[in-house]
Design a protein around this motif. Sequence first.
Motif, PDB file in Angstrom:
ATOM      1  N   SER A 124      35.531  39.778  45.798  1.00 43.82           N
ATOM      2  CA  SER A 124      35.718  41.001  45.023  1.00 43.82           C
ATOM      3  C   SER A 124      36.044  40.689  43.575  1.00 43.82           C
ATOM      4  CB  SER A 124      36.840  41.843  45.638  1.00 43.82           C
ATOM      5  OG  SER A 124      36.512  42.256  46.942  1.00 43.82           O
ATOM      6  N   GLY A 128      33.306  41.639  40.953  1.00 39.28           N
ATOM      7  CA  GLY A 128      33.815  42.682  40.069  1.00 39.28           C
ATOM      8  C   GLY A 128      33.829  42.243  38.616  1.00 39.28           C
ATOM      9  N   VAL A 132      31.613  44.256  35.848  1.00 40.45           N
ATOM     10  CA  VAL A 132      32.249  44.966  34.747  1.00 40.45           C
ATOM     11  C   VAL A 132      31.860  44.364  33.405  1.00 40.45           C
ATOM     12  CG1 VAL A 132      34.406  43.648  34.505  1.00 40.45           C
ATOM     13  CG2 VAL A 132      34.414  46.134  34.164  1.00 40.45           C
ATOM     14  N   ALA A 154      39.764  41.628  36.604  1.00 36.90           N
ATOM     15  CA  ALA A 154      39.461  41.790  38.030  1.00 36.90           C
ATOM     16  C   ALA A 154      40.597  41.249  38.890  1.00 36.90           C
ATOM     17  CB  ALA A 154      38.149  41.087  38.372  1.00 36.90           C
ATOM     18  N   THR A 157      43.547  43.606  38.772  1.00 41.25           N
ATOM     19  CA  THR A 157      43.229  44.871  39.437  1.00 41.25           C
ATOM     20  C   THR A 157      43.273  44.719  40.950  1.00 41.25           C
ATOM     21  OG1 THR A 157      41.818  45.545  37.580  1.00 41.25           O
ATOM     22  CG2 THR A 157      41.522  46.708  39.657  1.00 41.25           C
ATOM     23  N   VAL A 158      42.641  43.673  41.471  1.00 46.04           N
ATOM     24  CA  VAL A 158      42.616  43.463  42.923  1.00 46.04           C
ATOM     25  C   VAL A 158      44.011  43.196  43.462  1.00 46.04           C
ATOM     26  CG1 VAL A 158      41.838  41.892  44.733  1.00 46.04           C
ATOM     27  CG2 VAL A 158      40.220  42.731  43.052  1.00 46.04           C
ATOM     28  N   ILE A 176      33.709  50.788  38.864  1.00 47.02           N
ATOM     29  CA  ILE A 176      33.975  49.455  39.415  1.00 47.02           C
ATOM     30  C   ILE A 176      35.480  49.242  39.575  1.00 47.02           C
ATOM     31  CG2 ILE A 176      33.769  46.965  38.971  1.00 47.02           C
ATOM     32  CD1 ILE A 176      31.168  47.630  37.433  1.00 47.02           C
ATOM     33  N   LEU A 180      37.633  48.253  42.999  1.00 43.73           N
ATOM     34  CA  LEU A 180      38.537  47.103  43.093  1.00 43.73           C
ATOM     35  C   LEU A 180      39.957  47.535  43.434  1.00 43.73           C
ATOM     36  CD1 LEU A 180      37.440  44.749  40.160  1.00 43.73           C
ATOM     37  CD2 LEU A 180      36.905  44.583  42.591  1.00 43.73           C
TER      38      LEU A 180
END
Length: 218
Positions: A124, A128, A132, A154, A157-158, A176, A180
């Motif tokens: 991811s 991601g 993005v 990313a 965010t994850v 996106i 995420l």
Amino acid sequence: MTVERWERHAEIPLLLLAGAFLVAYAWPVLDRHVDPDVRSWLSIVSWTVWAAFAVDFSVRLTLAENRVKYALQHWYDVALIAFPLLRPLRLLRLLALLRLLNRTAAGSLVGRVTTYVTGVAVMSIGLGAIAVLDVEQDHAGANITTFGDALWWATTTVTTVGYGDRYPVTTPGRFIAVVLMLVGIAVVGTVTGSVAAWLVTNVKREEQTPQPATETTL
């Protein structure tokens, strides 16, 4: 041949095709000065993979007993094939790698959770970040303009940290981000629930284990 048998036979080829698509999609995004001839070949690879996925879904739909129900249950495949502009989302096929990892994962709950969480989180973050960066780097006012920025964004965010120093400014970029965020929440929830279940199981096992009798001396 049933749909399940076809999916088992097609799983590895589709994973390899998804990997080829990942290279074809990510190369121009990460290298803005890629040779035009190379870019053309990468575009051919991308559309070839799209055609292969379309053939795969057509075969599965033909083998399905209830085609309408199968198409509704796999609406995302229909969307990805019907709308070529969504073709980068076919990289989600790489998540099928988790099924292969499960065959070699430890049999314990902790082993399975570690395998799935690690696989989902890593893929991811990588996918991601590339996605993005693709939609953000050429937009006026964007603050995600390098792969390093995208990877950092990313990751935060994850992991649901969200520092806010990097953020998407386009609509596709925000879409996106939502995906995420949901992945991050699901990962945290899975880890928490699995660890709790593992602890409860071990406590019950300890309670049900007969304790050795102790001798008393006078």
